[in-house]
Motif scaffolding. Sequence first.
Motif, PDB file in Angstrom:
ATOM      1  N   LEU A  44       0.906  -1.002   0.024  1.00  0.00           N
ATOM      2  CA  LEU A  44      -0.047   0.026  -0.044  1.00  0.00           C
ATOM      3  C   LEU A  44       0.709   1.094   0.003  1.00  0.00           C
ATOM      4  O   LEU A  44       1.586   1.222   1.049  1.00  0.00           O
ATOM      5  CB  LEU A  44      -0.862   0.002   1.214  1.00  0.00           C
ATOM      6  CG  LEU A  44      -1.961  -1.186   1.458  1.00  0.00           C
ATOM      7  CD1 LEU A  44      -2.602  -1.293   2.622  1.00  0.00           C
ATOM      8  CD2 LEU A  44      -2.661  -1.279   0.089  1.00  0.00           C
ATOM      9  N   SER A  55       2.577  -3.113   3.972  1.00  0.00           N
ATOM     10  CA  SER A  55       2.866  -4.505   3.126  1.00  0.00           C
ATOM     11  C   SER A  55       2.475  -5.553   3.819  1.00  0.00           C
ATOM     12  O   SER A  55       3.038  -5.689   4.921  1.00  0.00           O
ATOM     13  CB  SER A  55       4.255  -4.391   2.403  1.00  0.00           C
ATOM     14  OG  SER A  55       5.376  -4.672   3.404  1.00  0.00           O
ATOM     15  N   ILE A 103      -8.288   4.304   2.162  1.00  0.00           N
ATOM     16  CA  ILE A 103      -8.264   3.811   0.749  1.00  0.00           C
ATOM     17  C   ILE A 103      -9.591   4.108   0.291  1.00  0.00           C
ATOM     18  O   ILE A 103     -10.711   3.342   0.688  1.00  0.00           O
ATOM     19  CB  ILE A 103      -7.871   2.607   0.506  1.00  0.00           C
ATOM     20  CG1 ILE A 103      -6.427   2.203   1.091  1.00  0.00           C
ATOM     21  CG2 ILE A 103      -8.063   1.955  -0.965  1.00  0.00           C
ATOM     22  CD1 ILE A 103      -5.977   0.759   1.002  1.00  0.00           C
TER      23      ILE A 103
END
Length: 219
Positions: A44, A55, A103
């Motif tokens: 990410l 990660s 996100i």
Amino acid sequence: MYEHCFELLPGVVRAKLIAPSTALSGFFGESTWPIGIIELELELVDDDNKELIRSTTVEFVVVRSYSKYYALLGSTTLQKLAAIPSTVHGLIKFLTPFGIATIRSEMQDASSNTDIFAWKEEDMTGVPREIAEHKLNANLSLMHVGQKKLGMTPERSEWLKAEVEKLVKANILREVRYQMWVANPVLVKKPDGSWRICVDFTDINKACPKDNYPLPEID
């Protein structure tokens, strides 16, 4: 991971695909074999400064199926990321050394299929008869049954009348004169307090021949 996403990976990465050891089961019990399983490093990255914020290693099951998405993250991966998803808001939040990261999804794309659902009676235009048509296989030699009208409270009666008028206006129901079969509507209360319209088809069910083998064997 969907096949169209897997095909975008470099050849050296796709070569890591291994054969599946078990089939996938759907919501209705159907089974299908995936293309394979591949282990990848999920990273990410912050779009602004291109800095890696998280990660983890993820084992993806590659499936051959159409989807607008590239991959779906399961609960195990979300737990590794300590992430909290929200399908209502179309985002995922998780803690990083730099604060809370978010996100966001493309909400327009996620809601682009709303037109396939019927949100009101007028949206249910029906299926053309050349595609599908259902007909009751009743034994016409039996005596037709007209159930005696059941009484209802004025409140239920008015609500039922309004709902039937909506269905008639949408061409889902139509009036039939000189009926041979008559069945009473039955109102069943839903958990949220609203009503569901059901029909007592007991008599006409008795006049329809039974299918002793409606489904294949479970095996």
